[in-house]
Design a protein around this motif. Structure first.
Motif, PDB file in Angstrom:
ATOM      1  N   GLU A 109     -26.186  41.944  15.203  1.00 42.42           N
ATOM      2  CA  GLU A 109     -25.229  41.849  16.302  1.00 42.42           C
ATOM      3  C   GLU A 109     -25.519  42.907  17.358  1.00 42.42           C
ATOM      4  O   GLU A 109     -25.813  44.057  17.052  1.00 42.42           O
ATOM      5  CB  GLU A 109     -23.811  42.030  15.756  1.00 42.42           C
ATOM      6  CG  GLU A 109     -22.721  41.852  16.800  1.00 42.42           C
ATOM      7  CD  GLU A 109     -21.329  41.970  16.207  1.00 42.42           C
ATOM      8  OE1 GLU A 109     -20.352  41.989  16.974  1.00 42.42           O
ATOM      9  OE2 GLU A 109     -21.230  42.050  14.960  1.00 42.42           O
ATOM     10  N   LEU A 110     -25.423  42.501  18.623  1.00 45.14           N
ATOM     11  CA  LEU A 110     -25.682  43.430  19.711  1.00 45.14           C
ATOM     12  C   LEU A 110     -24.596  44.495  19.796  1.00 45.14           C
ATOM     13  O   LEU A 110     -23.412  44.194  19.626  1.00 45.14           O
ATOM     14  CB  LEU A 110     -25.739  42.679  21.044  1.00 45.14           C
ATOM     15  CG  LEU A 110     -26.974  41.827  21.327  1.00 45.14           C
ATOM     16  CD1 LEU A 110     -26.748  40.989  22.577  1.00 45.14           C
ATOM     17  CD2 LEU A 110     -28.208  42.696  21.490  1.00 45.14           C
ATOM     18  N   PRO A 111     -24.960  45.748  20.063  1.00 48.66           N
ATOM     19  CA  PRO A 111     -23.949  46.782  20.288  1.00 48.66           C
ATOM     20  C   PRO A 111     -23.103  46.428  21.510  1.00 48.66           C
ATOM     21  O   PRO A 111     -23.582  45.741  22.430  1.00 48.66           O
ATOM     22  CB  PRO A 111     -24.781  48.046  20.538  1.00 48.66           C
ATOM     23  CG  PRO A 111     -26.122  47.760  19.952  1.00 48.66           C
ATOM     24  CD  PRO A 111     -26.326  46.292  20.120  1.00 48.66           C
ATOM     25  N   LEU A 155     -22.507  51.633  17.105  1.00 45.93           N
ATOM     26  CA  LEU A 155     -23.729  51.346  16.357  1.00 45.93           C
ATOM     27  C   LEU A 155     -23.421  51.280  14.861  1.00 45.93           C
ATOM     28  O   LEU A 155     -22.648  52.082  14.331  1.00 45.93           O
ATOM     29  CB  LEU A 155     -24.788  52.425  16.602  1.00 45.93           C
ATOM     30  CG  LEU A 155     -25.348  52.535  18.027  1.00 45.93           C
ATOM     31  CD1 LEU A 155     -26.387  53.646  18.079  1.00 45.93           C
ATOM     32  CD2 LEU A 155     -25.954  51.212  18.485  1.00 45.93           C
ATOM     33  N   ASP A 156     -24.069  50.341  14.186  1.00 49.00           N
ATOM     34  CA  ASP A 156     -23.870  50.171  12.750  1.00 49.00           C
ATOM     35  C   ASP A 156     -24.386  51.392  11.998  1.00 49.00           C
ATOM     36  O   ASP A 156     -25.555  51.762  12.125  1.00 49.00           O
ATOM     37  CB  ASP A 156     -24.593  48.910  12.283  1.00 49.00           C
ATOM     38  CG  ASP A 156     -24.504  48.683  10.788  1.00 49.00           C
ATOM     39  OD1 ASP A 156     -23.538  49.185  10.173  1.00 49.00           O
ATOM     40  OD2 ASP A 156     -25.383  48.014  10.227  1.00 49.00           O
ATOM     41  N   GLY A 157     -23.513  52.001  11.185  1.00 51.99           N
ATOM     42  CA  GLY A 157     -23.908  53.158  10.401  1.00 51.99           C
ATOM     43  C   GLY A 157     -23.891  52.905   8.916  1.00 51.99           C
ATOM     44  O   GLY A 157     -23.905  53.864   8.129  1.00 51.99           O
ATOM     45  N   LEU A 177     -33.346  52.901   7.367  1.00 55.71           N
ATOM     46  CA  LEU A 177     -32.392  53.619   8.193  1.00 55.71           C
ATOM     47  C   LEU A 177     -31.349  52.668   8.749  1.00 55.71           C
ATOM     48  O   LEU A 177     -31.623  51.486   8.960  1.00 55.71           O
ATOM     49  CB  LEU A 177     -33.105  54.300   9.370  1.00 55.71           C
ATOM     50  CG  LEU A 177     -34.200  55.323   9.083  1.00 55.71           C
ATOM     51  CD1 LEU A 177     -34.856  55.746  10.386  1.00 55.71           C
ATOM     52  CD2 LEU A 177     -33.638  56.527   8.349  1.00 55.71           C
ATOM     53  N   THR A 178     -30.155  53.185   8.995  1.00 52.10           N
ATOM     54  CA  THR A 178     -29.166  52.420   9.744  1.00 52.10           C
ATOM     55  C   THR A 178     -29.511  52.506  11.225  1.00 52.10           C
ATOM     56  O   THR A 178     -30.286  53.374  11.659  1.00 52.10           O
ATOM     57  CB  THR A 178     -27.744  52.954   9.523  1.00 52.10           C
ATOM     58  OG1 THR A 178     -27.640  54.253  10.133  1.00 52.10           O
ATOM     59  CG2 THR A 178     -27.408  53.057   8.039  1.00 52.10           C
ATOM     60  N   ILE A 179     -28.917  51.628  12.041  1.00 55.89           N
ATOM     61  CA  ILE A 179     -29.158  51.687  13.486  1.00 55.89           C
ATOM     62  C   ILE A 179     -28.647  53.012  14.054  1.00 55.89           C
ATOM     63  O   ILE A 179     -29.266  53.608  14.941  1.00 55.89           O
ATOM     64  CB  ILE A 179     -28.494  50.496  14.190  1.00 55.89           C
ATOM     65  CG1 ILE A 179     -29.258  49.200  13.843  1.00 55.89           C
ATOM     66  CG2 ILE A 179     -28.484  50.682  15.694  1.00 55.89           C
ATOM     67  CD1 ILE A 179     -30.695  49.188  14.307  1.00 55.89           C
TER      68      ILE A 179
END
Length: 412
Positions: free
Chosen positions: A150-152, A315-317, A350-352
């Motif tokens: 999914e786009l930020p 942002l996805d963490g 890594l997460t985004i």
């Protein structure tokens, strides 16, 4: 591991110059040496260096690879790697060697599968805009039609990372501006060499598209990629500025130079049905930048994760994966190409959010996330070699064919 790969396990060199920065948002440097120790960078070519190092991320240790490009060096340049047409795929190593690149990484997300539309083939075309050697290849699909995470918030499929004719790298947004004019009537152009067209629009396909079927362009909606294909479509072929043929459904096969195929869906199809053989038609299109007046020599789609030194909000963490990213540093005079290793020992990834923080730690003020997972590939020549080697371990066990990538070039 393929024959092209250079093994880079946990014992690989550690990026030591970041030690002074410590740990940022859960991303740390495993085994970092004291500040000021040797950086361990390897010169690939004039103005281009490569290093690899271990990271302590939230979900476990991972291994990373970075190429640093000095765009102040007149011998260094960047361009799009692609198979010659938009709707085609090849491995990064093959694309790099075909162009004589000294290094590179994979690029944009792409139309990889069509499970929602039985009988419709995936085109392999990328999501965002693309410019190669100063030539516009394609525009962006609607936001709801993209493949990938999914786009930020606040980002779109039109976002790009590019290098202008001024040799500065910068983030930007490229919007399609175009028209189709016939019998004094002017229609807005809704797409250019895209695997998905906006509902009700007319899109143009040129010889740069390739041989893939154009049916996919009429499937889904602006907000739902999985929606059914349109039942109201029409196609008109224009050659030498005049209509030469028409069809009730989009076709496939090569498009000759100097020929444009117009594909319409819904309202766009209804407008195209008014065209007749021999009618004069003029098609115009260009990509308009929102942030720079400098023409782009190279531009590639992705989505921003770092802007003006700050991670984007939202942002996805939580979701860790193998990632590819590109960062802009030193006022656009330095470009950083980053890839996470996909070997089983490092596949925690890594997460985004971690990617954004890490790219900032490397010195980036702006950074983009590119396609990851099985697509993540970083290649570079070894000293004295004439072809590239895959430096990371692709998570699928071998290189995945991709539609495009970032090629690094350096002249003696």
């Amino acid at each position: 591991m393929t024959r092209r790969q250079i093994r880079s396990g946990v014992g690989g060199s550690v990026l030591t110059f970041l030690a002074a920065f410590g740990t940022l948002a859960g991303v740390g440097l495993a085994g970092a040496a004291p500040a000021g120790a040797a950086q361990g960078a390897v010169g690939i070519a004039p103005g281009v260096s490569y290093r690899q190092f271990d990271l302590a991320a939230a979900k476990g240790p991972t291994h990373a690879h970075v190429l640093s490009l000095d765009l102040r060096d007149p011998r260094v340049s960047v361009d799009l790697l692609y198979p010659g047409t938009v709707a085609a795929r090849a491995t990064v190593s093959r694309l790099a060697d075909a162009r004589g690149a000294v290094a590179g990484v994979n690029g944009d997300f792409f139309n990889i599968t069509e499970t929602q539309h039985p009988g419709v083939e995936a085109t392999g075309a990328s999501v965002g805009p693309a410019i190669a050697s100063g030539h516009v290849l394609k525009a962006a699909v609607p936001d709801g039609q993209r493949f990938g995470p999914e786009l930020p918030p606040g980002t779109t499929t039109r976002n790009v990372i590019g290098v202008g004719t001024d040799r500065r790298a910068r983030p930007d947004s490229l919007a399609l501006v175009g028209s189709v004019t016939a019998a004094g009537e002017r229609l807005p152009l809704g797409g250019l060499n895209q695997y998905a067209l906006p509902v009700g629009s007319v899109g143009a396909f040129t010889s740069r598209w390739g041989t893939a079927s154009r049916v996919r362009a009429t499937c889904g909606t602006d907000t739902d990629r999985a929606a059914a294909c349109s039942t109201d479509t029409y196609e008109v072929t224009v050659r030498g500025g005049r209509v030469v043929s028409a069809a009730g459904t989009p076709g496939r096969g090569p498009i000759a130079s100097g020929t444009t195929v117009l594909v319409g869906r819904e309202a766009g199809a209804q407008r195209l049905r008014k065209y007749f053989t021999g009618q004069a038609v003029k098609v115009r299109h260009r990509l308009v930048a929102s942030a720079s007046r400098k023409p782009y020599r190279f531009a590639l789609g992705g989505y921003p994760v770092l802007r003006d030194g700050h991670p984007l909000p939202g942002l996805d963490g939580t979701t860790s994966a193998v990632r590819t990213a590109v960062g802009v540093a030193d006022g656009g005079r330095r470009l950083l190409l980053f890839a996470v290793d996909g070997a089983p020992a490092h596949r925690s990834g890594l997460t985004i959010a971690e990617v954004a923080d890490f790219m900032r730690t490397l010195g980036s003020t702006d950074a983009f996330s590119l396609d990851g997972g099985g697509s993540t590939t970083l290649v570079a020549r070894a000293p004295g070699a004439t072809t590239v080697s895959v430096r990371n371990h692709p998570s699928g066990g071998a290189e995945r064919p991709v539609p495009n990538g970032i090629g690094v070039f350096s002249t003696p």
